[in-house]
Write an enzyme that holds these catalytic residues in place. Structure first.
Site, PDB file in Angstrom:
ATOM      1  N   ARG A   1      19.590  90.615  62.364  1.00  0.00           N
ATOM      2  CA  ARG A   1      19.113  91.774  61.509  1.00  0.00           C
ATOM      3  C   ARG A   1      18.191  91.238  60.256  1.00  0.00           C
ATOM      4  NH1 ARG A   1      20.641  97.013  64.238  1.00  0.00           N
ATOM      5  NH2 ARG A   1      22.512  96.263  64.020  1.00  0.00           N
TER       6      ARG A   1
ATOM      7  N   LYS B   1      35.060  89.727  72.414  1.00  0.00           N
ATOM      8  CA  LYS B   1      35.300  91.062  72.963  1.00  0.00           C
ATOM      9  C   LYS B   1      35.255  92.297  72.019  1.00  0.00           C
ATOM     10  CE  LYS B   1      39.902  92.217  71.848  1.00  0.00           C
ATOM     11  NZ  LYS B   1      40.447  92.295  70.686  1.00  0.00           N
TER      12      LYS B   1
ATOM     13  N   ASP C   1      42.161  97.709  73.028  1.00  0.00           N
ATOM     14  CA  ASP C   1      42.520  96.010  72.087  1.00  0.00           C
ATOM     15  C   ASP C   1      42.975  94.832  72.400  1.00  0.00           C
ATOM     16  OD1 ASP C   1      41.332  95.395  69.319  1.00  0.00           O
ATOM     17  OD2 ASP C   1      43.265  95.918  69.066  1.00  0.00           O
TER      18      ASP C   1
ATOM     19  N   HIS D   1      44.667  90.073  75.379  1.00  0.00           N
ATOM     20  CA  HIS D   1      46.247  89.103  74.709  1.00  0.00           C
ATOM     21  C   HIS D   1      47.060  89.292  74.965  1.00  0.00           C
ATOM     22  CE1 HIS D   1      42.399  88.949  71.186  1.00  0.00           C
ATOM     23  NE2 HIS D   1      43.280  89.682  70.366  1.00  0.00           N
TER      24      HIS D   1
ATOM     25  N   ASP E   1      38.856  84.631  74.346  1.00  0.00           N
ATOM     26  CA  ASP E   1      39.920  85.617  73.596  1.00  0.00           C
ATOM     27  C   ASP E   1      40.591  84.538  72.782  1.00  0.00           C
ATOM     28  OD1 ASP E   1      42.783  86.340  73.511  1.00  0.00           O
ATOM     29  OD2 ASP E   1      42.441  87.253  75.357  1.00  0.00           O
ATOM     30  N   HIS E   2      40.773  84.949  71.485  1.00  0.00           N
ATOM     31  CA  HIS E   2      41.307  83.635  70.403  1.00  0.00           C
ATOM     32  C   HIS E   2      42.922  83.411  70.754  1.00  0.00           C
ATOM     33  CE1 HIS E   2      42.458  87.349  67.884  1.00  0.00           C
ATOM     34  NE2 HIS E   2      43.165  86.689  67.039  1.00  0.00           N
TER      35      HIS E   2
ATOM     36  N   GLU F   1      52.158  94.133  64.904  1.00  0.00           N
ATOM     37  CA  GLU F   1      51.290  94.056  63.626  1.00  0.00           C
ATOM     38  C   GLU F   1      51.766  95.197  62.496  1.00  0.00           C
ATOM     39  OE1 GLU F   1      46.961  92.738  64.335  1.00  0.00           O
ATOM     40  OE2 GLU F   1      47.008  94.523  65.900  1.00  0.00           O
TER      41      GLU F   1
ATOM     42  N   LYS G   1      45.363  79.593  70.149  1.00  0.00           N
ATOM     43  CA  LYS G   1      46.502  79.989  69.163  1.00  0.00           C
ATOM     44  C   LYS G   1      47.555  78.757  69.310  1.00  0.00           C
ATOM     45  CE  LYS G   1      47.225  84.072  67.502  1.00  0.00           C
ATOM     46  NZ  LYS G   1      46.923  84.476  66.574  1.00  0.00           N
TER      47      LYS G   1
ATOM     48  N   LYS H   1      50.589  98.746  65.998  1.00  0.00           N
ATOM     49  CA  LYS H   1      50.103  98.606  64.758  1.00  0.00           C
ATOM     50  C   LYS H   1      51.505  99.169  63.734  1.00  0.00           C
ATOM     51  CE  LYS H   1      45.474  97.230  65.660  1.00  0.00           C
ATOM     52  NZ  LYS H   1      45.190  96.143  65.280  1.00  0.00           N
TER      53      LYS H   1
HETATM   54  C1  BG6 Z   1      42.359  91.019  67.910  1.00  0.00           C
HETATM   55  C2  BG6 Z   1      42.417  92.521  67.547  1.00  0.00           C
HETATM   56  O1  BG6 Z   1      41.235  90.950  68.779  1.00  0.00           O
HETATM   57  O2  BG6 Z   1      43.216  90.810  67.537  1.00  0.00           O
HETATM   58  C3  BG6 Z   1      42.720  93.054  66.469  1.00  0.00           C
HETATM   59  O3  BG6 Z   1      41.197  93.774  68.210  1.00  0.00           O
HETATM   60  C4  BG6 Z   1      44.261  92.007  66.284  1.00  0.00           C
HETATM   61  O4  BG6 Z   1      43.251  94.786  66.203  1.00  0.00           O
HETATM   62  C5  BG6 Z   1      43.604  91.168  66.280  1.00  0.00           C
HETATM   63  O5  BG6 Z   1      44.862  93.079  64.634  1.00  0.00           O
HETATM   64  C6  BG6 Z   1      45.062  90.385  66.081  1.00  0.00           C
HETATM   65  O6  BG6 Z   1      45.121  88.889  66.276  1.00  0.00           O
HETATM   66  P1  BG6 Z   1      45.975  88.097  65.381  1.00  0.00           P
HETATM   67  O7  BG6 Z   1      45.449  86.443  64.863  1.00  0.00           O
HETATM   68  O8  BG6 Z   1      45.637  88.555  63.744  1.00  0.00           O
HETATM   69  O9  BG6 Z   1      47.492  88.333  65.620  1.00  0.00           O
END
Ligand code: BG6
Length: 484
Positions: A51, A148, A235, A240, A177-178, A216, A182, A331
Site C-alpha cells: 500500500r 496460510k 496454526d 503442517h 504449506d511450506h 518449537e 522442506k 511452542k
Molecule cells: C508457521 C507457523 O506456519 O510455521 C508458525 O505459523 C511456526 O507459528 C512455523 O513457528 C514453523 O515453521 P518452521 O519452518 O520454523 O518449522
C-alpha cells in the site's frame, strides 16, 4: 555430488505484501538464493507491491537490508546483492481501489511466466484476485500463490476457494504449506516409495504406532494478535502436521504427479476418525527460565488459546486400522525438534526368552534440525554372558552422508517458488484437501469452545503438559524424548 539446477523460463514474480515480514524473511531471501544459483534468467523481474508509496530505489534498499539479515552468507557479497536488486522494482497498489494497477501492468513482460504471490492476510485475497482480473493482468497460465492461514474454519475456507475460483482455475492456484517444501519432508516420499525395504511393512500388521512431533522453542511474542485467534490447532495441526500425516499414511500414488499425489493425500484426511475429547490435550505455556507466559506474550490475562496440542487419531482404512497416530506440537518447548517416528511391533515370538527384554525396531525421520534418518535394529550385546540384546541405530545424517550438497539444499521457499515458476503443483494443496482438513479440525475446536475448555499449563521450555504423557501412558506407550 553434482548440483543439478533445472533451468526455468524468464518470469515476473509480483509479491503483494512485498514490505511485510514474510517477504523480508523468506520470499526475498529465497529468490536471492535462487538468483545466486543461476535460476533467475535474464529478463526476470521481482516486483514488490504494497500500500505504501515508495520508490523502487527505496524498496531496493529495504530488500538489500532484508537480504543481509536473512539470506545468510551469500548476502555478504555486495556485488551479488546489487546485481539481484537490478531485477527488483516496486509499485504501490491499492488492492480495493484503482491506484497502481496500470503501473504494475506496465512493469510486466508479455510472454514471461507470470506469478502473483499473495503474502497478505486472507481478507485481501479476493480483492487482489478481482483487481488482477479487472485490470487485465491475468494471462492464461498466470499463477497466484496464497499463504496460510487459508481460512479459519471450513466455511471461511470454502468461501475463499469459491471467491478465488471466480477469477482463477484451480490449476492456477498454488496454496503454500511450506512444510511440503522442506527437503526431508519430500524425503518421506523418497524413503517410502524409492525403497523395497519399507513399503511391505508399512501397515497395521507390522507397525504399532506412529508419532509426529513438531516442537518449537520460540513463543508467540510479536504475533500475538494472529495467534490468539488461531492457536496451535489452526496454526500447525490443520496444515503442517496434517500434511506430514498424509505423506506417511497415503497409498502409493501411481506417479509423482500433482493430482495423483493429492488424490491420495485427500483419501487419508477423509479416512481420519473424529478425535474424542479424551484423546486430545491442549496446553498453554507459563513463565519459566526467563521466558514470559503465553498470556503475557499475547497481553490477554484470560486467554484460553492453546500453544500446545497432543492428540491421538486413527486412519480408518484397511492399511491402518488398529495403528494409532500420535501428533504433538507446541511452542516454548524444551527443544526445536521436528520428527516422525514409526514404531514397529514386537517380534511375534522371542526365541531368547524374557530376560532378553523388549526390543522393537523404530524408524526415526528427523525433519529439523539435523535432517536424517535412523533405524534402530536389535543386535546381541557384544561379549560373554549369554544372549543379551541391545538396540543400535543405523544412522544416516544427511549432512554426513551427502556432504556439502546436503548443506546447500534449497530451503522450503526456494523450492516451492521455483515449482510455481515451473508450473508444478505437486507440493501445493488443492482446494478439496484444505477443506477436508478443516472439516476434520472444526469439530475439535467447536467442542473446546462449547465446553469452555481451558488449556493445561506447562512451564516454558518443558516437554509440554503432563497430560500429554499420561495420554500415552494410558496406551502403554511413551513419546520419544525431544532431541535437545
Ligand atoms: C508457521 C507457523 O506456519 O510455521 C508458525 O505459523 C511456526 O507459528 C512455523 O513457528 C514453523 O515453521 P518452521 O519452518 O520454523 O518449522
Amino acid at each position: 555430488m553434482v548440483s543439478r539446477i533445472i533451468p526455468v523460463e524468464p518470469f515476473d514474480l509480483v509479491v503483494f505484501g512485498g514490505t511485510g515480514d514474510l517477504a523480508r524473511r523468506k520470499i526475498l531471501p529465497a529468490l536471492f538464493r535462487r538468483f545466486c544459483s543461476g535460476q533467475m534468467p535474464d529478463g526476470s523481474k521481482v516486483v514488490g507491491a504494497a500500500r505504501s508509496a515508495l520508490s523502487s530505489e527505496a524498496y531496493r534498499a529495504t530488500v538489500s537490508t532484508a537480504l543481509k539479515e536473512f539470506a545468510g552468507e551469500l548476502a555478504l557479497d555486495d556485488a551479488q546483492v546489487a546485481e539481484f536488486c537490478e531485477h527488483v522494482d516496486y509499485v504501490a497498489v491499492d488492492a480495493r481501489g484503482e491506484g497502481g494497477w496500470s503501473e504494475l501492468a506496465a512493469l510486466l513482460t508479455p510472454g514471461s511466466v507470470r506469478a502473483f504471490y499473495f503474502s497478505v492476510g486472507p481478507g485481501v485475497f479476493s480483492d487482489l484476485a478481482k483487481g488482477l482480473k479487472r485490470h487485465g493482468l491475468v494471462e492464461d497460465d498466470t499463477r497466484i500463490v496464497v499463504e496460510k492461514p487459508f481460512g479459519h474454519d471450513l466455511e471461511s475456507a470454502q468461501a475463499l476457494n469459491s471467491e478465488l475460483a471466480q477469477y482463477f482455475d484451480e490449476g492456477q492456484i498454488y496454496r503454500i504449506d511450506h512444510y511440503l517444501g522442506k527437503e526431508t519432508v519430500q524425503n518421506l516420499m523418497a524413503v517410502r516409495f524409492g525403497n523395497m525395504l519399507f513399503e511391505p511393512l508399512w501397515n497395521a500388521q507390522y507397525i504399532d504406532h506412529i508419532q509426529i512431533t513438531v516442537a518449537e522453542t520460540v513463543g508467540v511474542a510479536g504475533r500475538g494478535d494472529y495467534y490468539e485467534k488461531s492457536g496451535a490447532m489452526r496454526d500447525m495441526v490443520q496444515n503442517h502436521l496434517m500434511q506430514l500425516l498424509c505423506l506417511i499414511a497415503m497409498e502409493p500414488p501411481a506417479q509423482f504427479e500433482p493430482d495423483a499425489v493429492r488424490d491420495e493425500k485427500l483419501k487419508v484426511i477423509r479416512a481420519l476418525d473424529n478425535v474424542q475429547p479424551h484423546h486430545i490435550v491442549r496446553g498453554q505455556y507459563t513463565a519459566a527460565d526467563g521466558a514470559a507466559a503465553y498470556r503475557e506474550d499475547v497481553d490477554n490475562a484470560r486467554s484460553k488459546t492453546e500453544s500446545f496440542v497432543a492428540l491421538k487419531c486413527q486412519v480408518n482404512n484397511w492399511r491402518w486400522a488398529g495403528t494409532p497416530f500420535y501428533l504433538r506440537t507446541g511452542k516454548r518447548l524444551s527443544a526445536r525438534d521436528s520428527e516422525i517416528t514409526v514404531v514397529f511391533k514386537d517380534t511375534p515370538h522371542s526365541i531368547f526368552g524374557p530376560e532378553a527384554g523388549r526390543h522393537r525396531n523404530e524408524l526415526n525421520i528427523q525433519l529439523q534440525p539435523n535432517e536424517g534418518i535412523t533405524l534402530n535394529v536389535t543386535i546381541k550385546e557384544p561379549g560373554p554372558g549369554g544372549m543379551r540384546l541391545v538396540d543400535v541405530p543405523l544412522d544416516m545424517s544427511f549432512a554426513e552422508a551427502l556432504g556439502p550438497s546436503a548443506e546447500g539444499t534449497p530451503d522450503a521457499y526456494e523450492r516451492l517458488i521455483m515449482d510455481v515458476i515451473r508450473g508444478n503443483q505437486t507440493l501445493f494443496m488443492r482446494d478439496d484437501e484444505v477443506e477436508a482438513a478443516w472439516a476434520w479440525t472444526d469439530p475439535i475446536i467447536r467442542g473446546w469452545e462449547a465446553r469452555g475448555d481451558v488449556p493445561k499449563p506447562y512451564d516454558a521450555f518443558s516437554d509440554g503438559p503432563d497430560d500429554a504423557e499420561l495420554m500415552m501412558r494410558r496406551d502403554a506407550r511413551a513419546w520419544r524424548g525431544l532431541d535437545k
